[in-house]
Scaffold this motif. Structure first.
Motif, PDB file in Angstrom:
ATOM      1  N   ASN A  31       1.547  73.988   3.514  1.00 18.34           N
ATOM      2  CA  ASN A  31       2.741  74.241   4.309  1.00 18.34           C
ATOM      3  C   ASN A  31       2.532  73.342   5.534  1.00 18.34           C
ATOM      4  OD1 ASN A  31       5.356  74.396   4.979  1.00 18.34           O
ATOM      5  ND2 ASN A  31       4.934  76.896   5.343  1.00 18.34           N
ATOM      6  N   TYR A  32       2.105  71.792   5.221  1.00 18.98           N
ATOM      7  CA  TYR A  32       1.656  71.235   6.493  1.00 18.98           C
ATOM      8  C   TYR A  32       2.448  71.067   7.844  1.00 18.98           C
ATOM      9  CZ  TYR A  32      -2.071  70.034   2.826  1.00 18.98           C
ATOM     10  OH  TYR A  32      -2.713  70.278   2.008  1.00 18.98           O
ATOM     11  N   PRO A  33       3.731  70.957   7.423  1.00 19.55           N
ATOM     12  CA  PRO A  33       4.725  70.588   8.640  1.00 19.55           C
ATOM     13  C   PRO A  33       4.550  71.940   9.399  1.00 19.55           C
ATOM     14  CG  PRO A  33       5.806  69.619   6.590  1.00 19.55           C
ATOM     15  CD  PRO A  33       4.389  70.591   6.365  1.00 19.55           C
ATOM     16  N   ASN A  34       4.664  73.140   8.974  1.00 14.46           N
ATOM     17  CA  ASN A  34       4.852  74.284   9.493  1.00 14.46           C
ATOM     18  C   ASN A  34       3.378  74.339  10.303  1.00 14.46           C
ATOM     19  OD1 ASN A  34       6.780  76.350   9.859  1.00 14.46           O
ATOM     20  ND2 ASN A  34       5.266  77.671   9.216  1.00 14.46           N
ATOM     21  N   LEU A  80      11.965  81.312  20.299  1.00 11.04           N
ATOM     22  CA  LEU A  80      12.718  80.858  19.164  1.00 11.04           C
ATOM     23  C   LEU A  80      11.885  80.236  17.872  1.00 11.04           C
ATOM     24  CD1 LEU A  80      16.224  79.884  20.712  1.00 11.04           C
ATOM     25  CD2 LEU A  80      15.519  82.213  19.143  1.00 11.04           C
ATOM     26  N   LEU A  81      11.300  79.219  18.745  1.00 10.58           N
ATOM     27  CA  LEU A  81      10.425  78.415  17.653  1.00 10.58           C
ATOM     28  C   LEU A  81       9.220  79.451  16.926  1.00 10.58           C
ATOM     29  CD1 LEU A  81       9.710  75.471  16.606  1.00 10.58           C
ATOM     30  CD2 LEU A  81       8.053  75.372  18.487  1.00 10.58           C
ATOM     31  N   TYR A  82       8.725  80.258  17.640  1.00 14.38           N
ATOM     32  CA  TYR A  82       7.836  81.131  17.196  1.00 14.38           C
ATOM     33  C   TYR A  82       8.505  81.837  15.934  1.00 14.38           C
ATOM     34  CZ  TYR A  82       4.420  84.889  16.695  1.00 14.38           C
ATOM     35  OH  TYR A  82       3.681  85.943  16.295  1.00 14.38           O
ATOM     36  N   THR A  83       9.596  82.412  16.193  1.00 17.42           N
ATOM     37  CA  THR A  83      10.412  83.346  15.362  1.00 17.42           C
ATOM     38  C   THR A  83      10.201  82.531  14.058  1.00 17.42           C
ATOM     39  OG1 THR A  83      11.188  84.728  16.846  1.00 17.42           O
ATOM     40  CG2 THR A  83      12.260  84.565  14.849  1.00 17.42           C
ATOM     41  N   SER A  84      11.022  81.296  14.189  1.00 12.41           N
ATOM     42  CA  SER A  84      11.228  80.571  12.889  1.00 12.41           C
ATOM     43  C   SER A  84       9.917  80.227  12.388  1.00 12.41           C
ATOM     44  CB  SER A  84      12.236  79.356  13.319  1.00 12.41           C
ATOM     45  OG  SER A  84      12.211  78.518  12.317  1.00 12.41           O
ATOM     46  N   TRP A  85       9.035  79.538  13.177  1.00 10.43           N
ATOM     47  CA  TRP A  85       7.672  79.264  12.550  1.00 10.43           C
ATOM     48  C   TRP A  85       6.810  80.399  11.476  1.00 10.43           C
ATOM     49  CZ3 TRP A  85       3.208  81.738  14.262  1.00 10.43           C
ATOM     50  CH2 TRP A  85       2.052  81.385  13.533  1.00 10.43           C
ATOM     51  N   VAL A 129      12.851  75.407  -0.398  1.00  6.33           N
ATOM     52  CA  VAL A 129      13.128  76.058   0.955  1.00  6.33           C
ATOM     53  C   VAL A 129      12.034  76.247   1.775  1.00  6.33           C
ATOM     54  CG1 VAL A 129      13.861  78.163   2.143  1.00  6.33           C
ATOM     55  CG2 VAL A 129      15.157  77.284   0.087  1.00  6.33           C
ATOM     56  N   MET A 130      10.724  76.535   1.338  1.00  3.66           N
ATOM     57  CA  MET A 130       9.726  76.560   2.102  1.00  3.66           C
ATOM     58  C   MET A 130       9.202  75.260   2.640  1.00  3.66           C
ATOM     59  SD  MET A 130       5.781  77.645   0.582  1.00  3.66           S
ATOM     60  CE  MET A 130       5.544  76.089   0.017  1.00  3.66           C
ATOM     61  N   LYS A 131       9.331  74.204   1.832  1.00  6.50           N
ATOM     62  CA  LYS A 131       8.894  72.853   2.466  1.00  6.50           C
ATOM     63  C   LYS A 131      10.161  72.262   3.359  1.00  6.50           C
ATOM     64  CE  LYS A 131       9.038  68.151   0.711  1.00  6.50           C
ATOM     65  NZ  LYS A 131       9.524  67.212  -0.554  1.00  6.50           N
ATOM     66  N   TRP A 132      11.470  72.258   3.031  1.00  8.42           N
ATOM     67  CA  TRP A 132      12.116  72.079   4.189  1.00  8.42           C
ATOM     68  C   TRP A 132      12.247  72.745   5.328  1.00  8.42           C
ATOM     69  CZ3 TRP A 132      13.727  67.337   3.973  1.00  8.42           C
ATOM     70  CH2 TRP A 132      13.600  66.432   2.814  1.00  8.42           C
ATOM     71  N   TRP A 133      11.990  74.180   5.321  1.00  8.46           N
ATOM     72  CA  TRP A 133      12.003  75.057   6.653  1.00  8.46           C
ATOM     73  C   TRP A 133      10.824  74.503   7.495  1.00  8.46           C
ATOM     74  CZ3 TRP A 133      12.341  81.087   6.023  1.00  8.46           C
ATOM     75  CH2 TRP A 133      12.734  81.530   7.332  1.00  8.46           C
ATOM     76  N   GLY A 134       9.641  74.191   6.958  1.00  9.11           N
ATOM     77  CA  GLY A 134       8.692  73.584   7.768  1.00  9.11           C
ATOM     78  C   GLY A 134       9.030  72.507   8.363  1.00  9.11           C
ATOM     79  N   ILE A 135       9.608  71.541   7.791  1.00  5.21           N
ATOM     80  CA  ILE A 135      10.025  70.071   8.220  1.00  5.21           C
ATOM     81  C   ILE A 135      11.014  70.665   9.209  1.00  5.21           C
ATOM     82  CG2 ILE A 135      11.166  68.209   7.587  1.00  5.21           C
ATOM     83  CD1 ILE A 135      10.016  68.076   5.054  1.00  5.21           C
ATOM     84  N   ALA A 136      12.002  71.353   9.108  1.00  5.17           N
ATOM     85  CA  ALA A 136      13.031  71.823   9.879  1.00  5.17           C
ATOM     86  C   ALA A 136      12.303  72.431  11.483  1.00  5.17           C
ATOM     87  CB  ALA A 136      13.944  72.903   9.476  1.00  5.17           C
ATOM     88  N   ASN A 137      11.376  73.189  11.329  1.00  5.08           N
ATOM     89  CA  ASN A 137      10.587  73.677  12.379  1.00  5.08           C
ATOM     90  C   ASN A 137      10.052  72.618  13.138  1.00  5.08           C
ATOM     91  OD1 ASN A 137      11.328  76.490  11.949  1.00  5.08           O
ATOM     92  ND2 ASN A 137       9.491  77.081  10.731  1.00  5.08           N
TER      93      ASN A 137
END
Length: 289
Positions: free
Chosen positions: A120-123, A161-166, A237-245
């Motif tokens: 999960n590299y982006p995250n 907020l960033l910490y929570t989403s990450w 979802v896991m991939k795109w969530w990390g990218i969104a973060n």
């Protein structure tokens, strides 16, 4: 495990309210909080008997949360009762908050390593950005000398907020069945400071919600029976969530650096409060005995 919808509808709100009460109680009763978390070490045999702690990451995680929570309790108690003595004088020093900074850094870093292992590299990059943007010590950290001796960390709302989403994305990838319960502990830490209108309480709320959650999982892991979120997992979802973060983290990083470079950080990191408000208050009389 597929659970009926009402299981989540009942268990998640109840757990949320319970965690808000936990944070509020420990915040208002620093002495009881300190002794309670020391006593949790006696539950160590249960961690092994129940199998609630397995694998290097779980052992490292619970120890890196419970032990520092004990230190938080002792540091708060030292201020609350103005205790004196070699040990108490050390934990009362302004520079001791470096310990809490280091623990927060370590907890983010260990999850970042796990994110890398999971691919999960982006995250994982977001985890590094969070480590780099933890507010400086001791300028933006302290334990108050008044009230309940709160642990104060002037993290920005953007950082919170960033910490929570990450962190939610990390749990979604690392332990899907615990995702629902983990979202609740993250939300409780976010909402409690808003209720109190004191965003600087976020880190303390996070300490107590996470420690409580890990202790419950280690001693009596009922979460999969009432809010198993395994069926919610989706690789896409896991991939795109990390990218969104990561997309959100990049402008935050530039904003953070701009605040430091422009000299605005002293006020903006404190949510508009004047730095003069942080002048230490008069200490209590030392505790007798």
């Amino acid at each position: 495990m597929d659970l009926p919808w009402w299981s989540y509808a009942i268990s998640m709100p109840l757990y949320f309210v319970f965690l808000l009460w936990v944070v509020d109680y420990f915040r208002k009763h620093p002495k009881a909080s300190a002794y309670f978390w020391i006593a949790t070490l006696l539950t160590f045999p249960l961690w092994i008997i129940t199998g609630g702690v397995d694998g290097w990451f779980r052992w490292f995680k619970i120890l890196s949360v419970i032990l520092p929570t004990i230190v938080v309790g002792l540091a708060r108690l030292s201020m609350y009762e103005n205790r004196t003595g070699r040990f108490w004088n050390v934990v009362k020093k302004p520079g001791f908050v470096w310990f809490f900074y280091g623990i927060l850094f370590l907890n983010i870093a260990e999850a970042t390593v796990k994110d890398i292992q999971l691919g999960n590299y982006p995250n994982a990059i977001v985890g590094l950005i969070l480590c780099a943007t933890i507010p400086f010590v001791p300028k933006y950290w302290k334990i108050e000398r008044t009230g309940g001796a709160d642990l104060i960390a002037y993290t920005t709302i953007g950082w919170n907020l960033l910490y929570t989403s990450w962190n939610a994305a990390f749990v979604y990838a690392e332990a899907p069945k615990y995702f629902a319960s983990s979202v609740i502990i993250l939300l409780a830490a976010e909402i409690y400071p808003l209720i109190k209108k004191r965003p600087e309480l976020y880190v303390m709320a996070r300490v107590y919600t996470l420690a409580t959650h890990l202790l419950l999982r280690a001693c009596l892991d009922f979460f999969p029976n009432v809010m198993d979120a395994s069926s919610w997992h989706n690789e896409s979802v896991m991939k795109w969530w990390g990218i969104a973060n990561l997309v959100g983290a990049v402008p935050f990083l530039f904003w953070y650096m701009w605040q430091l470079d422009s000299g605005k950080a002293a006020r903006s990191f404190r949510h508009g409060r004047d730095p003069a408000d942080d002048t230490p208050a008069v200490e209590r009389e030392p505790a007798s005995g």
